[in-house]
Design an enzyme around this catalytic site. Structure first.
Site, short mmCIF file in Angstrom:
data_model
loop_
_atom_site.label_atom_id
_atom_site.label_comp_id
_atom_site.label_asym_id
_atom_site.label_seq_id
_atom_site.Cartn_x
_atom_site.Cartn_y
_atom_site.Cartn_z
N HIS C 141 0.87 -1.17 0.00
CA HIS C 141 0.00 0.00 0.00
C HIS C 141 0.92 1.23 0.00
O HIS C 141 2.01 1.19 0.56
CB HIS C 141 -0.84 -0.04 1.28
CG HIS C 141 -1.92 0.99 1.38
ND1 HIS C 141 -1.67 2.30 1.73
CD2 HIS C 141 -3.26 0.91 1.20
CE1 HIS C 141 -2.81 2.98 1.75
NE2 HIS C 141 -3.79 2.16 1.43
N ASP C 216 3.05 -4.11 8.01
CA ASP C 216 1.80 -3.40 7.82
C ASP C 216 0.67 -4.40 8.06
O ASP C 216 0.43 -5.29 7.23
CB ASP C 216 1.76 -2.84 6.39
CG ASP C 216 0.43 -2.14 6.08
OD1 ASP C 216 -0.52 -2.26 6.87
OD2 ASP C 216 0.36 -1.48 5.02
N GLN C 219 -4.53 -5.04 7.12
CA GLN C 219 -5.50 -6.00 6.59
C GLN C 219 -5.41 -7.34 7.28
O GLN C 219 -6.03 -8.32 6.83
CB GLN C 219 -5.31 -6.16 5.07
CG GLN C 219 -5.51 -4.88 4.27
CD GLN C 219 -6.97 -4.41 4.20
OE1 GLN C 219 -7.90 -5.16 4.54
NE2 GLN C 219 -7.17 -3.18 3.78
N LYS C 242 -10.76 0.07 10.26
CA LYS C 242 -10.99 -1.11 9.42
C LYS C 242 -11.44 -2.31 10.24
O LYS C 242 -11.62 -3.40 9.71
CB LYS C 242 -9.72 -1.47 8.65
CG LYS C 242 -9.30 -0.43 7.61
CD LYS C 242 -8.11 -0.95 6.81
CE LYS C 242 -7.31 0.16 6.18
NZ LYS C 242 -7.88 0.67 4.93
N CYS C 382 -4.67 2.50 -3.71
CA CYS C 382 -3.44 2.95 -3.06
C CYS C 382 -2.35 1.90 -3.15
O CYS C 382 -1.53 1.75 -2.23
CB CYS C 382 -3.69 3.32 -1.59
SG CYS C 382 -4.85 4.65 -1.37
C1 LIG Z 1 -2.52 -2.60 3.57
C2 LIG Z 1 -2.83 -1.21 4.03
N1 LIG Z 1 -1.86 -0.43 4.54
C3 LIG Z 1 -2.09 0.81 4.97
C4 LIG Z 1 -3.33 1.37 4.90
C5 LIG Z 1 -3.50 2.78 5.39
O1 LIG Z 1 -4.37 2.83 6.48
P1 LIG Z 1 -4.93 4.25 6.93
O2 LIG Z 1 -5.49 4.89 5.71
O3 LIG Z 1 -5.97 3.95 7.93
O4 LIG Z 1 -3.78 5.01 7.47
C6 LIG Z 1 -4.39 0.62 4.35
C7 LIG Z 1 -5.77 1.15 4.20
O5 LIG Z 1 -6.05 2.20 3.65
C8 LIG Z 1 -4.13 -0.70 3.91
O6 LIG Z 1 -5.10 -1.44 3.39
#
Ligand SMILES: Cc1ncc(COP(=O)(O)O)c(C=O)c1O
Ligand SMILES: Cc1ncc(COP(=O)(O)O)c(C=O)c1O
Lengths: 427, 145, 427, 145
Positions: C141, C216, C219, C242, C382
């Site tokens: 991401h 990370d 998910q 989430k 993203c």
């Molecule tokens: C795999 C992953 N990493 C990072 C993020 C970033 O999370 P956030 O937007 O809540 O900071 C997300 C979701 O948007 C994600 O799915």
């Protein structure tokens, strides 16, 4: 001017339905730390979650559209409140992050420039050289002091500060800005002393040497009409939670051309233009500074808080606080053994009233007040240098807001006298 | 008033007439601890003796609870061993977290601090000098080795 | 294992009482972007505001005590959920900030070290030299890619990445960590491909060269049991929104000795030990990283979300999603003209199912699905480099969570077929 | 279905059979615009002519709306002046924000894009090529001076 109907206002705040300690009425005099929230704000936030919740700026489905609309409408409401354009408002988690966003723009521009990396057009304004000067004041909250200390530590810039007079005002005669002065960061209203600073006077001197002006508006935006254009500053930062809004949201306003010239701070999703494994390019402000899924529900709640304040009228809010401050200053000044830290007159002064009681430590004063249902804050209030300046280890602080009235001032006074009796000091 | 449980006569006495306040010039370890929320401060010094006990001296500023607690600390922990002192510190913590009943043999007047447990924000005040003692004692012993 | 009672679960989520577009049932398949919130979470947050609201860690009055207790109890609940100690959990505004907190620790340690400034003991682990390597993967991401690109840009470290196989897995054979490898940052589950990575395999190789591992877990934490000790990583970052929790809160977990060795990131109130005008010292973690008034209400809401998930049982949640994923993969694979981007089998795979439809752009697919009440996400999610890797401009993505059932899979399939009919493609 | 307001026959026709797609080698200004949420992209080139009009060429990828909109742009804005083109861009924006009624004299087939106004997330798709045109046109004129 219309006086506030405090009884009606209190009825909007569910927390006043509870009592504290030994079933005492809650006399909440700690709004300087965080304000209470009216039903209207809680309802707005809940309504968002129950009907429109989705990740904003990310989906093509109906909920995502509605969430995005609600979020951007909130931004517009918030912008209007301070006389700004929506795109010049950046959402952060609190004022502290907003101030760090600005200080890190200088750090990132300076480092990237030294390495010859790409920067937005105009970023020279944010590139510091060894020996450049950053000026704060001796009355800053740690949030508008430590980030600048850190920036100096990392860039070789030098921190200077404007001193204070014995009666709790900025000592404007101690100002000596020069062409090396790159940033002047100061507070609109001191959260400890209550002093309201003459922003335009400082701005005029700062702009005369081409320095950027960062205003900490945490204690002004909630309490008086604020217009960024009138103030003439370059950035203002404030928090939602001190102005009837939810926790977890703060705002940065910056002049459009400055925001556009700043490299990103926190990076990730939604703040990009294109992303390749090798490198990325970034979106225009405000998105550039809002990486990740934003606090949309909190933005909606904050907009509801602003609607609430607008209904009261910010002039009326300021007038109401002014009256209570006057009352409190008068009442405290006649208790023997009580000394105000900060201006003793209500002129150019907000409702944060700090004091010390001879022979008693603020922690003990606060404890007795608490026992009487009076919630105040004790300690250095995240403005430790101010305590040092006035030679006190800490203070007791009362702050007044829209839901306070004369009876609350009386409760404060009675509580202080009770503390003196309990510990056998005072008359 | 509930408050009277915290501000017992004995605590107020220690606050108004603190025992052993004032720094000794001679020391093996010195620490400076602060309570960053309220600015309470203590400077505390330790000198190990031949018999394995530790002499303590201190100077401080702060609220009634932190000052009374330091005065009681002086009564209880001046010239005890690291083990004895550490045991007392641990018992004080446990008492303030309500996991142990007050033991006067260990804490002396310190059992009167039990009322502080009702006010979580004040627990740090009561512990400030004791945590400083532990820190300094360990440093002093460490240096001796 | 106990199957989830989806009807009962849906009754807890007020948003399912509404319809979308032409009075259609809401089929919410966008939990990968943000989940919906049960009444229990909204109630917990509101209860905090209505009864215990105050600035935490700042007051001696009863409300401040109660707010602090609620905030720290929430931290303990959240820590327990991932097998961690409370003091090793840092609250941030979202996962993106949590990941930036780690990347900025490297930046700040590197710059301060170069200038000979004070750093916490052990900070060498965070000091980078020109040519040091930071390794990510091609499935990250943007939140776990752009911060590392930026860090490299600012320090002269070099970004490398682990490639992907044609079937959507990490190409572990392409790993070549060396003594120059300082950080390995990768995702537990890809938000686009659905791939669940073999964390321990990567950790073993990374730790063999003494690199720090940043996971990370955005998910994974919401969807399966996660235990930081078992995983063996050094940091994990994830978001509250989430996993049924409120917007505006994220978490970073780090090994205690690493957090202790990190210089501060965002600075200001509540993260200090002492402050003088000339310089300041900082508190121990987690406070060192939580400057300013924190999102206490959101922490309380997130703890309620965790209670809710614990009641369901994370094993059951994982099993439920696995079953729906299997169903969806099977159903999609028999629609002609539909191609899955990512693993086509449910083994080592989560519930994010991305696909393209021949002859249709994802935006158009999403639009027709929306018209049928099916909320999916379209675009690059993203994770733009993943789209490039698989030669698609974008994908349509469905993600399943605790409130989804077989009927939702059917609605997705019917919607895709309707889109094909509307645009005259497919069979 | 409401959708049929957005996906009118005329839009789908432009999408399936785009007008003027393909880049001309000869140009004074080239821009590359993307829609970062969905990855839609357009490369657009402008060549000023002697008579003050601007010749446009483009290549793009994206959804039906963004492709149809680019095709319509080619019909409407190929060989018009900066002023005429800018007026059309502004009218399109106003129409999509529902502040102006569709004007066929200005937009030609573009009036069929009015259905997009119902779907805020798609407005960017419809505007992508038009914003690119404006950007490139200003650059091309700037260079000519
Ligand atoms: C795999 C992953 N990493 C990072 C993020 C970033 O999370 P956030 O937007 O809540 O900071 C997300 C979701 O948007 C994600 O799915
Ligand atoms: C003057 C001033 N500046 C900055 C802050 C920091 O605001 P926050 O804690 O919401 O980031 C505060 C309040 O705590 C304040 O009163």
């Amino acid at each position: 001017m219309a006086p506030l109907d405090v009884a009606k206002i209190r009825a909007d705040f569910p927390i006043f339905d509870r009592t504290v300690r030994n079933d005492r009425r809650l006399v909440y005099l700690d709004s300087g730390a965080t304000s209470q929230k009216p039903r209207q704000v809680l309802d707005a936030e809940r309504n968002f979650y129950e009907h429109h919740n989705a990740a904003v700026h990310r989906g093509a489905h109906q909920l995502a559209e509605e969430a995005t609309d609600a979020f951007e409408a909130a931004r517009a409401t918030i912008a209007r409140f301070v006389g700004a354009q929506p795109d010049d408002i950046v959402f952060t988690k609190n004022a502290t992050e907003a101030l760090n966003l600005v200080s890190y723009s200088f750090l990132n521009a300076t480092i990237k420039s030294a390495r010859g990396k790409a920067l937005p057009e105009g970023a020279e304004r944010f590139v510091l050289a060894e020996g450049d000067e950053i000026v704060v004041t001796e009355m800053e909250h740690h949030a508008n002091l430590v980030p600048w200390q850190e920036l100096c530590d990392k860039t070789g810039a030098v921190l200077k500060w404007i001193g204070l007079t014995d009666d709790g005002r900025l000592d404007l005669s101690s100002i000596d800005f020069s062409e090396r002065t790159r940033v002047v960061a100061f507070t609109h209203q001191s959260n400890l002393l209550g002093t309201v600073n003459d922003v335009q006077a400082v701005v005029a001197k700062a702009h005369a040497v081409n320095a950027l002006v960062v205003l900490d508006a945490c204690q002004s935006v909630p309490h008086m009409p604020v217009d960024v254009v009138e103030l003439g500053v370059d950035f203002i930062a404030w928090s939602g939670h001190k102005m009837l809004g939810p926790l977890g949201i703060g705002c940065l306003w910056g002049k459009a051309e400055l925001l556009a010239a700043m490299p990103p701070f926190i990076t990730g999703g939604s703040m990009i233009e294109t992303v390749h494994m090798e490198s990325s390019t970034f979106a225009a402000p405000p998105k550039r500074f809002e990486a990740g899924v934003p606090m949309a529900a909190q933005a909606v709640g904050l907009a509801a808080a602003i609607d609430y304040l607008n209904d009261l009228g910010m002039d009326n809010v300021a007038e109401h606080e002014h009256r209570l401050t006057q009352l409190a200053l008068d009442a405290l000044s006649v208790i023997s053994g009580v000394r105000i830290i900060g201006p003793t007159v209500a002129h150019e002064r907000g409702s944060a009233v700090s004091f010390v009681v001879d022979g008693l430590h603020p922690h003990d004063v606060g404890q007795i007040l608490d026992e009487h249902g009076v919630a105040v804050r004790v300690g250095h209030h995240c403005a430790w240098p101010v305590c040092r300046r006035y030679n006190v280890p800490a203070t007791t602080r009362a702050t007044f807001y829209v839901y306070n009235d004369e009876a609350d001032v009386t409760a404060l006074v009675d509580g202080i006298k009770a503390a003196q009796r309990f510990f056998g000091v005072g008359e | 008033m509930n408050l009277e449980n915290m501000y017992q006569e004995i605590i107020l006495d220690h606050y108004k007439h603190p025992h052993g306040k004032g720094l000794k010039d001679d020391f093996a370890a010195e620490v400076h601890h602060v309570n960053p929320t309220c600015g309470d401060e203590i400077t505390l010094r330790i000198t190990p003796n031949e018999d394995g006990t530790l002499t303590v001296s201190y100077d401080n500023q702060g609220c009634s609870i932190s000052q009374a607690s330091a005065s009681i600390l002086f009564d209880q922990l001046n010239n005890v061993t690291l083990e004895e002192g550490t045991q007392a510190v641990e018992h004080l913590i446990a008492m303030l977290q309500r996991t142990e009943e007050p033991n006067e043999d260990i804490l002396g007047d310190g059992v009167a601090l039990v009322g502080v447990a009702q006010y979580p924000a004040r627990v740090k005040c009561a512990l400030l000098s004791w945590m400083a003692w532990k820190d300094a004692a360990i440093q002093a012993i460490g240096k001796g080795e």
